[in-house]
Design a protein around this motif. Structure first.
Motif, PDB file in Angstrom:
ATOM      1  N   MET B   1      -6.082  32.085 -13.993  1.00 37.28           N
ATOM      2  CA  MET B   1      -5.533  30.732 -13.917  1.00 37.28           C
ATOM      3  C   MET B   1      -6.585  29.747 -13.389  1.00 37.28           C
ATOM      4  N   ILE B   2      -6.951  29.962 -12.111  1.00 36.30           N
ATOM      5  CA  ILE B   2      -7.997  29.116 -11.513  1.00 36.30           C
ATOM      6  C   ILE B   2      -9.221  29.981 -11.269  1.00 36.30           C
ATOM      7  N   ASP B   3     -10.349  29.509 -11.773  1.00 29.80           N
ATOM      8  CA  ASP B   3     -11.566  30.309 -11.675  1.00 29.80           C
ATOM      9  C   ASP B   3     -12.719  29.411 -11.235  1.00 29.80           C
ATOM     10  N   LEU B   4     -13.159  29.632  -9.980  1.00 30.84           N
ATOM     11  CA  LEU B   4     -14.281  28.831  -9.469  1.00 30.84           C
ATOM     12  C   LEU B   4     -15.521  29.695  -9.411  1.00 30.84           C
ATOM     13  N   GLN B   5     -16.624  29.219  -9.953  1.00 26.97           N
ATOM     14  CA  GLN B   5     -17.870  29.994  -9.948  1.00 26.97           C
ATOM     15  C   GLN B   5     -18.986  29.167  -9.325  1.00 26.97           C
ATOM     16  N   LYS B   6     -19.493  29.660  -8.203  1.00 26.13           N
ATOM     17  CA  LYS B   6     -20.640  29.055  -7.517  1.00 26.13           C
ATOM     18  C   LYS B   6     -20.478  27.539  -7.336  1.00 26.13           C
ATOM     19  N   ILE B   7     -19.335  27.173  -6.807  1.00 23.01           N
ATOM     20  CA  ILE B   7     -19.050  25.747  -6.635  1.00 23.01           C
ATOM     21  C   ILE B   7     -19.727  25.221  -5.374  1.00 23.01           C
ATOM     22  N   LEU B  54      -9.297  15.858  -8.177  1.00 27.41           N
ATOM     23  CA  LEU B  54      -9.492  14.533  -7.594  1.00 27.41           C
ATOM     24  C   LEU B  54     -10.974  14.328  -7.295  1.00 27.41           C
ATOM     25  N   ASP B  55     -11.719  15.414  -7.266  1.00 28.14           N
ATOM     26  CA  ASP B  55     -13.132  15.355  -6.901  1.00 28.14           C
ATOM     27  C   ASP B  55     -13.894  16.247  -7.876  1.00 28.14           C
ATOM     28  N   ARG B  56     -15.190  15.968  -8.043  1.00 27.20           N
ATOM     29  CA  ARG B  56     -15.994  16.794  -8.938  1.00 27.20           C
ATOM     30  C   ARG B  56     -17.015  17.575  -8.112  1.00 27.20           C
ATOM     31  N   PRO B  57     -17.284  18.830  -8.478  1.00 26.06           N
ATOM     32  CA  PRO B  57     -18.292  19.605  -7.737  1.00 26.06           C
ATOM     33  C   PRO B  57     -19.695  19.092  -8.043  1.00 26.06           C
ATOM     34  N   SER B  58     -20.594  19.260  -7.078  1.00 27.05           N
ATOM     35  CA  SER B  58     -21.987  18.867  -7.313  1.00 27.05           C
ATOM     36  C   SER B  58     -22.634  19.851  -8.287  1.00 27.05           C
ATOM     37  N   SER B  59     -22.228  21.125  -8.178  1.00 29.21           N
ATOM     38  CA  SER B  59     -22.700  22.125  -9.150  1.00 29.21           C
ATOM     39  C   SER B  59     -21.674  23.242  -9.205  1.00 29.21           C
ATOM     40  N   GLY B  60     -21.788  24.080 -10.224  1.00 24.10           N
ATOM     41  CA  GLY B  60     -20.838  25.182 -10.388  1.00 24.10           C
ATOM     42  C   GLY B  60     -19.861  24.892 -11.506  1.00 24.10           C
ATOM     43  N   ASP B  65      -7.005  27.550 -16.572  1.00 26.86           N
ATOM     44  CA  ASP B  65      -6.388  28.116 -17.789  1.00 26.86           C
ATOM     45  C   ASP B  65      -7.455  28.460 -18.820  1.00 26.86           C
ATOM     46  N   GLY B  66      -8.595  28.935 -18.343  1.00 31.17           N
ATOM     47  CA  GLY B  66      -9.646  29.378 -19.253  1.00 31.17           C
ATOM     48  C   GLY B  66     -10.555  28.273 -19.758  1.00 31.17           C
ATOM     49  N   GLY B  67     -10.178  26.999 -19.575  1.00 34.41           N
ATOM     50  CA  GLY B  67     -11.018  25.897 -20.083  1.00 34.41           C
ATOM     51  C   GLY B  67     -11.860  25.312 -18.957  1.00 34.41           C
ATOM     52  N   ASP B  68     -13.111  24.941 -19.287  1.00 36.24           N
ATOM     53  CA  ASP B  68     -13.975  24.321 -18.278  1.00 36.24           C
ATOM     54  C   ASP B  68     -13.537  22.872 -18.064  1.00 36.24           C
ATOM     55  N   VAL B  69     -12.973  22.572 -16.873  1.00 35.85           N
ATOM     56  CA  VAL B  69     -12.467  21.215 -16.642  1.00 35.85           C
ATOM     57  C   VAL B  69     -13.500  20.308 -16.004  1.00 35.85           C
ATOM     58  N   THR B  70     -14.625  20.873 -15.521  1.00 36.36           N
ATOM     59  CA  THR B  70     -15.642  20.003 -14.919  1.00 36.36           C
ATOM     60  C   THR B  70     -16.307  19.138 -15.979  1.00 36.36           C
ATOM     61  N   ALA B  71     -16.253  19.607 -17.236  1.00 40.13           N
ATOM     62  CA  ALA B  71     -16.911  18.850 -18.306  1.00 40.13           C
ATOM     63  C   ALA B  71     -16.038  17.718 -18.830  1.00 40.13           C
ATOM     64  N   LEU B  72     -14.775  17.675 -18.429  1.00 38.62           N
ATOM     65  CA  LEU B  72     -13.862  16.659 -18.968  1.00 38.62           C
ATOM     66  C   LEU B  72     -14.159  15.277 -18.388  1.00 38.62           C
ATOM     67  N   ASP B  73     -13.882  14.239 -19.187  1.00 39.00           N
ATOM     68  CA  ASP B  73     -14.068  12.886 -18.631  1.00 39.00           C
ATOM     69  C   ASP B  73     -12.836  12.495 -17.804  1.00 39.00           C
ATOM     70  N   ASP B  74     -12.898  11.328 -17.196  1.00 35.90           N
ATOM     71  CA  ASP B  74     -11.845  10.910 -16.255  1.00 35.90           C
ATOM     72  C   ASP B  74     -10.462  10.911 -16.888  1.00 35.90           C
ATOM     73  N   ALA B  75     -10.380  10.359 -18.107  1.00 44.29           N
ATOM     74  CA  ALA B  75      -9.064  10.238 -18.745  1.00 44.29           C
ATOM     75  C   ALA B  75      -8.479  11.615 -19.034  1.00 44.29           C
ATOM     76  N   GLN B  76      -9.371  12.540 -19.477  1.00 49.64           N
ATOM     77  CA  GLN B  76      -8.889  13.889 -19.777  1.00 49.64           C
ATOM     78  C   GLN B  76      -8.459  14.607 -18.499  1.00 49.64           C
ATOM     79  N   GLN B  77      -9.234  14.407 -17.420  1.00 44.75           N
ATOM     80  CA  GLN B  77      -8.868  15.021 -16.141  1.00 44.75           C
ATOM     81  C   GLN B  77      -7.529  14.482 -15.649  1.00 44.75           C
TER      82      GLN B  77
END
Lengths: 402, 221
Positions: B1-7, B54-60, B65-77
């Motif tokens: 569900m939630i997967d954080l890698q080297k955040i 609400l916040d974006r990671p500096s890296s990681g 749900d299997g999709g990378d959400v850090t790559a989404l723009d503001d509206a998509q987030q």
């Protein structure tokens, strides 16, 4: 988010801070009302002048003796010397032109008017029967000067309404005799009261046949010849013909001035329209000040509602939506302010019209449109920046209220 | 569900770089009940904000749900927040000029849910959370417990998969705090993933999984 929900939410937040909203609506509506009232006054002044001119007669062309390059009084007129005077025959000759419908020669002078023990100094106008239709004058009793030979010096006169009251009171004047200078005249009519028009009070004038006036004042020249052109389109032709006819009769010398009422009117029209524009422009400045006020207050609203904006973001509102919410608030504010302003402005115009019935105050349609446009335009464009600022807030810091 | 890698998440304070999160690796399965504990300043709220988009990671990389959400723009987030994530805050964050019912309705209004459906869901939620006689009151006429019930009703109105609670009992007395926790735990039965930040060990101990954080790092489970 549905449009209706956006408007509902925006109106809710406007109701949430009542005094702020009322003050902004007040500022906006004063601006709009100022535009409406001031342009209404300007337009009223313009219409007043136009009405005054058309009450002088329609399609008028006026022949003046003497050549004046400017509209002022020539030196010859001040000294009582006129290069060559306009005669009754000159006037009659004008009727040969196809463009000319009627003419009314005018001689003017002053004389002692007496009836019984009463006497006073009056302005005496010598003219013909045609003066009545040319000048759009109306009779109260009796008849105007009889039509017939222009050289016929009948001993009849028509009294202005004020003179009639002064000499006869409530008694019948028509049929009575009055004395003008050394000569007795029979009163055949009384003019209806028309008040002042262009500084010339027809209520205090005695009108007699032009030939009688020449005898009374011992002259043969005319003061003016009023010409009524057949229609609006033939005014220029009438002017050309009048000039040509007089020049021919005066042995090729151009010693008269012919002016058209239209030319004078157009000048006044231009001046007063410019004035209305200027006044409207000044009022529009107060409108844009109201716009800046809206921006200022919206910026304050954004900083007051930082937490709410953060919350909306956390609940899934994208930046565009938050921008739309603040934008909708500004649109609502300026629309309400604009409507209130229009109501106040129109009420003000009605009030002025009631207080000064002679001034036809009406806000011109273009000014009303401009007021609506400026108020909505400033309100909306000045809210773009605050709305952007709200939309760009970082949700984490916004939620913390920083 | 939630997967954080080297955040990692770092902030600039003055001209110094301060790390709030360092190399966080975390996997949370759907329907998990997780508590995050640690002293203040340990980065637990920052972690929660990151998970809540609400916040974006500096890296990681953050996968939801299997999709990378850090790559989404503001509206998509924002859309992901609206559809999948519910927030419950320590200070409730209710809109003061709106009634309890309207506060509950707010996320559905923002998402453009049709009015008839909105009214139905609000009525159900008001009944579920025992707010029937309080629905037309504004937040300042409600007790702390009632306010937090309104906030939970609001957080669940869009049927989120993840519910993030940041010190949900921090402004409540013990009894009401316990009631609020009970209400949150009921949601686990509906397969909601519940992640709760707290510094109350007794509360944190109720979760199946307990994460401890110190200085931006996960210490143990």
């Amino acid at each position: 988010m549905r449009f209706i929900d956006v408007m509902h939410f925006a109106s809710g937040s406007l109701r949430g801070s009542r005094s702020r909203t009322l003050l902004m609506i007040l500022a906006m509506s004063i601006g709009v009302a100022a535009v409406v009232v001031l342009t209404g006054l300007g337009e009223g002044a313009r219409r007043y002048v136009v009405n005054q001119f058309s009450s002088l007669g329609t399609n008028l062309v006026i022949v003046l003796p003497g050549r004046t390059e400017t509209a002022g009084v020539g030196p010859g007129m001040l000294l009582g010397q006129i290069p060559r005077e306009l005669s009754l025959d000159d006037a009659q000759e004008l009727l040969r032109s196809r463009a000319i419908a009627r003419i009314a020669p005018l001689t003017i002078g002053s004389s002692q008017l007496s009836q019984g023990a009463l006497n006073r100094e009056v302005v005496v106008l010598g003219s013909t029967a045609e003066l009545l239709p040319v000048r759009h004058m109306k009779m109260a009793q009796g008849q105007f000067l009889p039509a017939g030979d222009i050289h016929d010096s009948a001993s009849v006169c028509v009294l202005g309404s004020k003179i009639k009251t002064e000499l006869f009171g409530k008694n019948q004047a028509v049929g009575e005799w009055v004395r003008l200078g050394e000569r007795r005249f029979r009163v055949i009519g009384v003019m209806a009261s028309q008040g002042e028009s262009m500084g010339f009070n027809t209520d205090e004038i005695v009108t007699i046949p032009v030939a009688s006036a020449h005898m009374l004042f011992n002259t043969s020249g005319l003061f003016r010849i009023l010409i009524e052109a057949k229609s609006r389109d033939t005014i220029e032709a009438a002017k050309r013909d009048a000039e040509a006819i007089i020049v021919r009769r005066h042995h090729g010398e151009q010693d008269v001035t012919v002016i058209t009422q239209d030319a004078v009117l157009a000048t006044f029209d231009r001046i007063l329209s410019a004035l209305t524009f200027a006044v409207g422009g000044i009022a529009a400045i107060s409108l844009s000040v109201a716009g800046i006020l809206i921006m200022n207050v919206m910026l304050i609203a954004v900083s007051q509602r930082v937490k709410e904006i953060g919350l909306l973001k956390a609940l899934g509102a994208p930046a565009l939506q938050i921008r739309a919410l603040f934008f909708a608030e500004a649109v609502l504010l300026s629309t309400i302010g604009c409507i209130v302003g229009l109501v106040i402005g129109e009420a003000g115009v009605l009030l002025i019209a009631k207080l000064y019935p002679s001034l036809p105050v009406v806000a011109p349609w273009w000014a009303v449109l401009a007021a609506i446009g400026t108020s909505l335009g400033t309100g909306i464009s000045f809210s773009v920046w605050p709305a952007r600022r709200a939309a760009r807030l970082d949700p984490v810091t916004a939620l913390a209220g920083r | 569900m939630i997967d954080l890698q080297k955040i990692c998440r770092s902030f600039m304070v003055g001209d110094q770089r301060v790390s709030a999160l360092q190399d966080i690796d975390l996997h949370i399965a759907a329907g998990d009940y997780v508590s995050i504990m640690g002293p203040s300043g340990s980065g637990k709220s920052t972690l929660l904000n990151l998970i809540g988009l609400l916040d974006r990671p500096s890296s990681g990389i953050y996968k939801l749900d299997g999709g990378d959400v850090t790559a989404l723009d503001d509206a998509q987030q924002a859309r992901v927040r609206s559809e999948k994530i519910g927030f419950v805050f320590q200070s409730f964050h209710l809109v003061p000029r709106l009634t309890a019912a309207m506060n509950i309705e707010l996320p559905m209004i923002l998402a453009g849910v049709p009015p008839a459906e909105r009214k139905q869901r609000v009525a159900d939620l008001v009944a579920n959370y025992g707010l029937e006689d309080r629905a037309d009151h504004r937040p300042d006429q409600l007790s702390g417990g009632q306010r937090q019930r309104v906030a939970i009703a609001r957080a669940t109105s869009m049927h989120p998969a993840v519910l993030l609670a940041d010190e949900p009992t921090g402004n409540l007395d013990q009894t009401t705090g316990k009631e609020v926790i009970d209400l949150l735990e009921v949601l686990l039965e509906q397969k909601v993933t519940l992640i709760m930040v707290t510094h109350d060990p007794a509360l944190g101990a109720r979760a199946q999984r307990q994460l401890h954080m110190v200085d931006g790092r996960m210490t143990d489970e």
